[in-house]
Motif scaffolding. Structure first.
Motif, PDB file in Angstrom:
ATOM      1  N   ASN A 259     -28.888 -41.943  48.634  1.00  0.00           N
ATOM      2  CA  ASN A 259     -27.762 -42.397  47.806  1.00  0.00           C
ATOM      3  C   ASN A 259     -28.069 -42.162  46.328  1.00  0.00           C
ATOM      4  OD1 ASN A 259     -29.678 -44.339  47.478  1.00  0.00           O
ATOM      5  ND2 ASN A 259     -28.350 -46.069  47.779  1.00  0.00           N
ATOM      6  N   ALA A 260     -27.014 -41.917  45.573  1.00  0.00           N
ATOM      7  CA  ALA A 260     -27.131 -41.707  44.127  1.00  0.00           C
ATOM      8  C   ALA A 260     -25.873 -42.246  43.465  1.00  0.00           C
ATOM      9  CB  ALA A 260     -27.309 -40.237  43.808  1.00  0.00           C
ATOM     10  N   ALA A 261     -26.038 -42.768  42.249  1.00  0.00           N
ATOM     11  CA  ALA A 261     -24.896 -43.319  41.519  1.00  0.00           C
ATOM     12  C   ALA A 261     -25.101 -43.118  40.028  1.00  0.00           C
ATOM     13  CB  ALA A 261     -24.731 -44.802  41.826  1.00  0.00           C
ATOM     14  N   LEU A 262     -24.023 -42.862  39.337  1.00  0.00           N
ATOM     15  CA  LEU A 262     -24.024 -42.723  37.886  1.00  0.00           C
ATOM     16  C   LEU A 262     -22.895 -43.585  37.344  1.00  0.00           C
ATOM     17  CD1 LEU A 262     -25.152 -41.275  35.368  1.00  0.00           C
ATOM     18  CD2 LEU A 262     -23.410 -39.537  35.732  1.00  0.00           C
ATOM     19  N   GLU A 263     -23.199 -44.407  36.349  1.00  0.00           N
ATOM     20  CA  GLU A 263     -22.214 -45.330  35.788  1.00  0.00           C
ATOM     21  C   GLU A 263     -22.214 -45.206  34.264  1.00  0.00           C
ATOM     22  OE1 GLU A 263     -21.244 -50.044  36.303  1.00  0.00           O
ATOM     23  OE2 GLU A 263     -23.342 -49.455  36.137  1.00  0.00           O
ATOM     24  N   TYR A 264     -21.037 -45.094  33.681  1.00  0.00           N
ATOM     25  CA  TYR A 264     -20.879 -45.020  32.225  1.00  0.00           C
ATOM     26  C   TYR A 264     -20.101 -46.252  31.788  1.00  0.00           C
ATOM     27  CZ  TYR A 264     -19.289 -43.421  27.660  1.00  0.00           C
ATOM     28  OH  TYR A 264     -19.023 -43.316  26.315  1.00  0.00           O
ATOM     29  N   LEU A 265     -20.637 -46.991  30.821  1.00  0.00           N
ATOM     30  CA  LEU A 265     -20.006 -48.208  30.316  1.00  0.00           C
ATOM     31  C   LEU A 265     -19.697 -48.037  28.836  1.00  0.00           C
ATOM     32  CD1 LEU A 265     -22.519 -50.664  31.972  1.00  0.00           C
ATOM     33  CD2 LEU A 265     -20.223 -50.143  32.772  1.00  0.00           C
ATOM     34  N   GLN A 266     -18.443 -48.192  28.473  1.00  0.00           N
ATOM     35  CA  GLN A 266     -17.991 -48.020  27.092  1.00  0.00           C
ATOM     36  C   GLN A 266     -17.464 -49.348  26.560  1.00  0.00           C
ATOM     37  OE1 GLN A 266     -17.789 -45.102  24.987  1.00  0.00           O
ATOM     38  NE2 GLN A 266     -17.422 -46.742  23.558  1.00  0.00           N
ATOM     39  N   ALA A 267     -17.922 -49.736  25.376  1.00  0.00           N
ATOM     40  CA  ALA A 267     -17.401 -50.948  24.735  1.00  0.00           C
ATOM     41  C   ALA A 267     -15.977 -50.688  24.248  1.00  0.00           C
ATOM     42  CB  ALA A 267     -18.300 -51.353  23.579  1.00  0.00           C
ATOM     43  N   LEU A 268     -15.106 -51.652  24.422  1.00  0.00           N
ATOM     44  CA  LEU A 268     -13.719 -51.499  23.990  1.00  0.00           C
ATOM     45  C   LEU A 268     -13.537 -51.789  22.502  1.00  0.00           C
ATOM     46  CD1 LEU A 268     -11.934 -53.153  27.026  1.00  0.00           C
ATOM     47  CD2 LEU A 268     -12.241 -50.723  26.553  1.00  0.00           C
ATOM     48  N   THR A 269     -14.393 -52.619  21.946  1.00  0.00           N
ATOM     49  CA  THR A 269     -14.246 -52.999  20.539  1.00  0.00           C
ATOM     50  C   THR A 269     -14.965 -52.056  19.579  1.00  0.00           C
ATOM     51  OG1 THR A 269     -16.142 -54.474  20.742  1.00  0.00           O
ATOM     52  CG2 THR A 269     -13.961 -55.426  21.112  1.00  0.00           C
ATOM     53  N   ASP A 270     -15.993 -51.342  20.044  1.00  0.00           N
ATOM     54  CA  ASP A 270     -16.783 -50.457  19.180  1.00  0.00           C
ATOM     55  C   ASP A 270     -17.025 -49.153  19.933  1.00  0.00           C
ATOM     56  OD1 ASP A 270     -18.464 -49.242  17.404  1.00  0.00           O
ATOM     57  OD2 ASP A 270     -20.069 -50.723  17.567  1.00  0.00           O
ATOM     58  N   SER A 271     -16.452 -48.068  19.463  1.00  0.00           N
ATOM     59  CA  SER A 271     -16.538 -46.796  20.196  1.00  0.00           C
ATOM     60  C   SER A 271     -17.931 -46.160  20.146  1.00  0.00           C
ATOM     61  CB  SER A 271     -15.504 -45.809  19.662  1.00  0.00           C
ATOM     62  OG  SER A 271     -15.781 -45.499  18.319  1.00  0.00           O
ATOM     63  N   THR A 272     -18.835 -46.659  19.303  1.00  0.00           N
ATOM     64  CA  THR A 272     -20.181 -46.091  19.233  1.00  0.00           C
ATOM     65  C   THR A 272     -21.157 -46.810  20.161  1.00  0.00           C
ATOM     66  OG1 THR A 272     -20.816 -47.520  17.384  1.00  0.00           O
ATOM     67  CG2 THR A 272     -19.845 -45.374  16.846  1.00  0.00           C
ATOM     68  N   THR A 273     -20.722 -47.868  20.822  1.00  0.00           N
ATOM     69  CA  THR A 273     -21.585 -48.623  21.724  1.00  0.00           C
ATOM     70  C   THR A 273     -21.264 -48.252  23.160  1.00  0.00           C
ATOM     71  OG1 THR A 273     -21.653 -50.457  20.146  1.00  0.00           O
ATOM     72  CG2 THR A 273     -22.327 -50.935  22.395  1.00  0.00           C
ATOM     73  N   TRP A 274     -22.251 -47.667  23.852  1.00  0.00           N
ATOM     74  CA  TRP A 274     -22.073 -47.293  25.246  1.00  0.00           C
ATOM     75  C   TRP A 274     -23.409 -47.320  25.967  1.00  0.00           C
ATOM     76  CZ3 TRP A 274     -24.610 -42.808  26.705  1.00  0.00           C
ATOM     77  CH2 TRP A 274     -24.976 -41.939  25.680  1.00  0.00           C
ATOM     78  N   ARG A 275     -23.337 -47.405  27.298  1.00  0.00           N
ATOM     79  CA  ARG A 275     -24.518 -47.416  28.161  1.00  0.00           C
ATOM     80  C   ARG A 275     -24.302 -46.482  29.332  1.00  0.00           C
ATOM     81  NH1 ARG A 275     -26.830 -53.122  29.748  1.00  0.00           N
ATOM     82  NH2 ARG A 275     -28.266 -51.623  30.618  1.00  0.00           N
ATOM     83  N   MET A 276     -25.411 -46.020  29.909  1.00  0.00           N
ATOM     84  CA  MET A 276     -25.343 -45.199  31.101  1.00  0.00           C
ATOM     85  C   MET A 276     -26.435 -45.665  32.065  1.00  0.00           C
ATOM     86  SD  MET A 276     -25.132 -41.084  31.443  1.00  0.00           S
ATOM     87  CE  MET A 276     -23.692 -41.077  30.407  1.00  0.00           C
ATOM     88  N   ASN A 277     -26.047 -45.851  33.325  1.00  0.00           N
ATOM     89  CA  ASN A 277     -26.974 -46.279  34.372  1.00  0.00           C
ATOM     90  C   ASN A 277     -27.003 -45.223  35.464  1.00  0.00           C
ATOM     91  OD1 ASN A 277     -27.253 -48.738  32.999  1.00  0.00           O
ATOM     92  ND2 ASN A 277     -25.559 -49.628  34.111  1.00  0.00           N
ATOM     93  N   PHE A 278     -28.208 -44.903  35.935  1.00  0.00           N
ATOM     94  CA  PHE A 278     -28.379 -43.917  36.998  1.00  0.00           C
ATOM     95  C   PHE A 278     -29.286 -44.517  38.064  1.00  0.00           C
ATOM     96  CE2 PHE A 278     -30.958 -40.414  38.787  1.00  0.00           C
ATOM     97  CZ  PHE A 278     -29.939 -39.753  39.457  1.00  0.00           C
ATOM     98  N   ASP A 279     -28.855 -44.472  39.314  1.00  0.00           N
ATOM     99  CA  ASP A 279     -29.631 -44.979  40.440  1.00  0.00           C
ATOM    100  C   ASP A 279     -29.744 -43.901  41.507  1.00  0.00           C
ATOM    101  OD1 ASP A 279     -29.873 -47.675  39.444  1.00  0.00           O
ATOM    102  OD2 ASP A 279     -27.770 -47.964  39.995  1.00  0.00           O
ATOM    103  N   ILE A 280     -30.921 -43.821  42.112  1.00  0.00           N
ATOM    104  CA  ILE A 280     -31.141 -42.885  43.211  1.00  0.00           C
ATOM    105  C   ILE A 280     -32.053 -43.574  44.219  1.00  0.00           C
ATOM    106  CG2 ILE A 280     -33.114 -41.765  42.118  1.00  0.00           C
ATOM    107  CD1 ILE A 280     -32.050 -39.116  43.253  1.00  0.00           C
ATOM    108  N   GLY A 281     -31.812 -43.323  45.511  1.00  0.00           N
ATOM    109  CA  GLY A 281     -32.628 -43.982  46.523  1.00  0.00           C
ATOM    110  C   GLY A 281     -32.643 -43.234  47.842  1.00  0.00           C
ATOM    111  N   VAL A 282     -33.708 -43.496  48.597  1.00  0.00           N
ATOM    112  CA  VAL A 282     -33.866 -42.933  49.935  1.00  0.00           C
ATOM    113  C   VAL A 282     -34.299 -44.068  50.860  1.00  0.00           C
ATOM    114  CG1 VAL A 282     -35.161 -41.316  51.365  1.00  0.00           C
ATOM    115  CG2 VAL A 282     -34.521 -40.680  49.044  1.00  0.00           C
ATOM    116  N   THR A 283     -33.635 -44.158  52.011  1.00  0.00           N
ATOM    117  CA  THR A 283     -33.984 -45.145  53.026  1.00  0.00           C
ATOM    118  C   THR A 283     -34.323 -44.410  54.314  1.00  0.00           C
ATOM    119  OG1 THR A 283     -32.467 -46.737  52.038  1.00  0.00           O
ATOM    120  CG2 THR A 283     -33.203 -47.183  54.277  1.00  0.00           C
TER     121      THR A 283
END
Length: 71
Positions: free
Chosen positions: A6-30
């Motif tokens: 499994n793999a996932a990519l998530e982008y989070l953008q602040a609504l009040t400040d356009s210069t504030t953002w985060r990115m999360n990446f997850d990868i896994g094997v079971t």
């Protein structure tokens, strides 16, 4: 059936400040070891474009888990 990826990519953008953002990446094997037990390995990378003062921009988490399936 015995191995799952499994793999996932998530982008989070602040609504009040356009210069504030985060990115999360997850990868896994079971991998199934026996009927109800599996071994899971995961890696997570979290990037914060504008972190709080004194905090790092990148956070890494690696884990290995023994998983038991009830059902």
């Amino acid at each position: 059936e015995g191995v799952a990826f499994n793999a996932a990519l998530e982008y989070l953008q602040a609504l009040t400040d356009s210069t504030t953002w985060r990115m999360n990446f997850d990868i896994g094997v079971t991998a199934k070891l026996v009927k109800k037990f599996s071994l899971a390995t995961t890696y997570s990378l979290k990037y914060d474009h504008d972190p709080l003062p004194g905090k790092e921009k990148i956070d890494h988490v690696t884990s290995i888990s023994l998983v038991y399936a009830f059902f």
